[in-house]
Enzyme design. Structure first.
Site, PDB file in Angstrom:
ATOM      1  N   ARG A 190       4.770 -44.239 -53.990  1.00 40.46           N
ATOM      2  CA  ARG A 190       4.580 -45.130 -55.014  1.00 40.46           C
ATOM      3  C   ARG A 190       5.537 -46.440 -55.087  1.00 40.46           C
ATOM      4  O   ARG A 190       6.746 -46.345 -54.596  1.00 40.46           O
ATOM      5  CB  ARG A 190       4.942 -44.257 -56.476  1.00 40.46           C
ATOM      6  CG  ARG A 190       3.874 -43.144 -56.525  1.00 40.46           C
ATOM      7  CD  ARG A 190       4.005 -42.468 -57.921  1.00 40.46           C
ATOM      8  NE  ARG A 190       2.825 -41.676 -58.045  1.00 40.46           N
ATOM      9  CZ  ARG A 190       2.614 -40.771 -59.066  1.00 40.46           C
ATOM     10  NH1 ARG A 190       3.609 -41.033 -60.226  1.00 40.46           N
ATOM     11  NH2 ARG A 190       1.677 -40.023 -59.229  1.00 40.46           N
ATOM     12  N   HIS A 191       5.082 -47.283 -55.737  1.00 37.31           N
ATOM     13  CA  HIS A 191       5.878 -48.432 -56.076  1.00 37.31           C
ATOM     14  C   HIS A 191       6.537 -48.470 -57.464  1.00 37.31           C
ATOM     15  O   HIS A 191       5.996 -48.006 -58.414  1.00 37.31           O
ATOM     16  CB  HIS A 191       4.925 -49.951 -56.142  1.00 37.31           C
ATOM     17  CG  HIS A 191       5.795 -51.254 -55.950  1.00 37.31           C
ATOM     18  ND1 HIS A 191       6.333 -51.695 -57.093  1.00 37.31           N
ATOM     19  CD2 HIS A 191       6.032 -52.006 -54.970  1.00 37.31           C
ATOM     20  CE1 HIS A 191       6.903 -52.808 -56.926  1.00 37.31           C
ATOM     21  NE2 HIS A 191       6.671 -53.145 -55.570  1.00 37.31           N
ATOM     22  N   PRO A 192       7.838 -48.802 -57.471  1.00 42.76           N
ATOM     23  CA  PRO A 192       8.458 -48.590 -58.676  1.00 42.76           C
ATOM     24  C   PRO A 192       7.881 -49.383 -60.034  1.00 42.76           C
ATOM     25  O   PRO A 192       8.023 -49.030 -61.213  1.00 42.76           O
ATOM     26  CB  PRO A 192       9.866 -49.030 -58.474  1.00 42.76           C
ATOM     27  CG  PRO A 192      10.015 -49.704 -57.289  1.00 42.76           C
ATOM     28  CD  PRO A 192       8.659 -49.125 -56.466  1.00 42.76           C
ATOM     29  N   ALA A 193       7.459 -50.608 -59.800  1.00 44.28           N
ATOM     30  CA  ALA A 193       7.028 -51.396 -60.650  1.00 44.28           C
ATOM     31  C   ALA A 193       5.523 -51.987 -60.793  1.00 44.28           C
ATOM     32  O   ALA A 193       4.990 -52.513 -61.536  1.00 44.28           O
ATOM     33  CB  ALA A 193       7.677 -52.680 -60.612  1.00 44.28           C
TER      34      ALA A 193
END
Lengths: 384, 384
Positions: free
Chosen positions: B229-232
């Site tokens: 996953r990407h944090p943003a």
């Protein structure tokens, strides 16, 4: 030291959005170039919408757009196109990371601009490049990480494929683009000829996979996930200690000898199973156990002090806050300050590009608000 | 197109070993520079010992030393020092990645060489740089990956910290060094002044962590491991399908709309929980489930074809062999051929640095055997 950097006097007209292109143009700004960010009116660069936000200020956008100016232009409006073309007249470089074809449809493709502005360097960063059957595919960092094989070698042994913890396709292609733009500037300085630079994220990740590629093409080995281990060097991985982990990185026989002595296991040096790196790789499970058994007897901090004194390359696994608190960060000016109009001074990462001939200022201009420099730019162009 | 690249006519005397420095000088060679690799007599560059080996030929070394020449010189022997100094007289750039102090002790520090060869650019790549309290620490990629925070954000959520599947501190710092060297060449071309470039792997990984740093300094969030996953950004991650995984990367509302329609879930577009990216991030668990539930209904290949037609950024998670078999690789010349004297033609990764003004040859000179170019170099210097 009057010039701000090796790119002093260079003007970049910057159509890039989100990360790959903006990372490149941040580097160019850090090296002294003037970067004029041209954004679509309304919301501007997509990444202005990415959180987190502090009092409405976007952290993500702020981290890769420091040192730039902003003007909002609609490249489909005649009036704004005239402004854009005036900017191009004075520019050294046009940067863009649209999908191939987008700028051509606007009348701003390389062929056309090269004819009209023969000294303009044109730098494109895209997912798959401006040639080949995949050129028109939409792409983002995650897609390239998955397709390129990068995720297939990142993650725990036997576990799920993981994203590299940063947007490595964007950031990597941004740095490659900056390297290529600088080479194109040199070439133009020497010959007068302007180049078009065409950097693809997919190409960049293949190039960054370096020996993983030759391992497959030469030895037929398809690399997989190995947790913290290196496929070709041992010991070069994380080990458990009494209270956490420690990383050891002994890349040659001499370092391995220092490690064996520091562990109180000098007999490992003459052990036939471990005499050379390739033998240590072949016998890595048993060697890992022998080392870890000893390391579990003390805490990470004590081992680090011990290895430091012994000249053995070792380190902790730091979180971001721990990494930033290392005194080396301040000594190298790797946290710099920008003054946000709402938040006041905030810290962001500094530049790793250090030149003896230029200062490395501890403050930089904050990332611009959308269209913030319109008035000054129009005045400069004689349009206001 | 007679020049081989933007660095045609530039000579690099190359003391670098293993990966960070050699990766930089491979890029310089790819851009047309002549790179003369100066290795210690005996075993040469440490990385000649790294496997795998095919009929005794090192895959690892071969993958980052193509296009270079080799001469073995003992920098502690008077005769060899005289040869080395003759090389420096003709060089534009000296590259090195020793621990700080090593070249100073040999009499080849920047201050001294700058006085004697005022046009010589001096490029150092090291673990922590040539200033600050950590400058003398031994360092390898793994140590820097651990210390910089890079490993703390790479790996499965709640699981072990993982190494990025490539030597990102070495490769990243190598690319930054190439970008800086090109800028220094431009500066010298414009002003006659030579720079010393001082690139640190630790600095480079902090810079590459970009928004992870500002998330902490601005929002106080210490990033952790999130798998794919990407944090943003959401959806920007891997999802399960009927027969494996698929990566989706929808970075803005328009892309999310295309995805929702392509999934047959147009109601997601108007759903208050998912209307903007920050809301999708806040509600990522439920959105992930809703998307994945639909994706599990068909195979990855079918979804990819469907998303391709719909303009949704999506991709597979490829292994290295799959990644290299994509037709884009051939179209972009990203597998090139070198002719090994024992193995014959072998393929290695090509260069992502594509310039309209230069050819991108499908073959390059194979990595040199140790000391292979001694005779020709000595003859050229009038010493044989």
């Amino acid at each position: 030291m009057t010039a701000k950097g090796p790119l002093s006097g260079i003007t970049v007209v910057d159509l890039t959005r989100v990360l790959a292109g903006p990372y490149c143009t941040m580097m160019l700004a850090d090296m002294g170039a003037r970067v004029i960010k041209v954004e679509p009116p309304g919301l501007g660069d997509d990444s202005r919408q990415f959180g987190p936000f502090i009092q409405g200020r976007p952290c993500y956008f702020g981290s890769v757009n420091r040192g730039k100016e902003s003007i909002a232009l609609d490249l489909k409006s005649e009036a704004d196109r005239a402004v854009f073309e005036k900017l191009l007249e004075r520019a050294d470089i046009l940067t863009e990371n649209f999908r191939p074809g987008v700028l051509e449809r606007l009348g701003y493709g390389w062929e056309h601009l090269h004819e009209r502005y023969p000294r303009l360097i044109y730098a494109s960063t895209s997912g798959f490049g401006h040639a080949g059957p995949a050129r028109d595919r939409p792409s983002y960092d995650m897609v390239i990480q998955g397709m390129s094989g990068m995720m297939s070698v990142t993650g725990p042994s036997g576990g799920e494929p993981c994203r590299v913890g940063i947007s490595i396709a964007d950031v990597g292609s941004g740095i490659f683009t900056a390297a290529a733009v600088n080479a194109a500037l040199l070439h133009r300085e020497r010959t007068g000829e302007a180049s078009r630079v065409d950097i693809a994220m997919y190409d960049c990740l293949l190039a960054m996979l370096e020996s993983t590629i030759s391992r497959y093409t030469m030895a037929g080995e398809v690399g997989g996930r190995m947790g913290s281990r290196h496929p070709a060097i041992m010991p070069f991985e994380a080990f458990a200690t009494a209270d956490g982990h420690i990383v050891l990185a002994c890349g040659n026989d001499k370092m391995f000898g220092l490690l064996a002595r520091a562990l109180g296991l000098p007999e490992l040096i003459e052990d036939e199973r471990f005499r050379r790196n390739e033998l240590r790789v072949a016998n890595r499970e048993i060697l890992h156990e022998l080392i870890e058994e000893r390391l579990r007897g003390d805490r990470t901090a004590n081992w680090l002090a011990h290895f430091d004194a012994a000249g053995v390359p070792a380190g902790p696994i730091n979180s971001i806050d721990e990494a930033l608190s290392h005194p080396q960060v301040a000594a190298r000016n790797m946290l710099i300050s920008v003054t946000d109009p709402v938040l006041g001074p905030v810290q962001i990462a500094g530049t790793p590009l250090k030149f003896s001939t230029f200062e490395d200022p501890p403050t930089r201009r904050v990332a611009p608000d959308l269209d913030q420099d319109r008035r000054a730019i129009l005045a400069e162009l004689g349009l206001a």
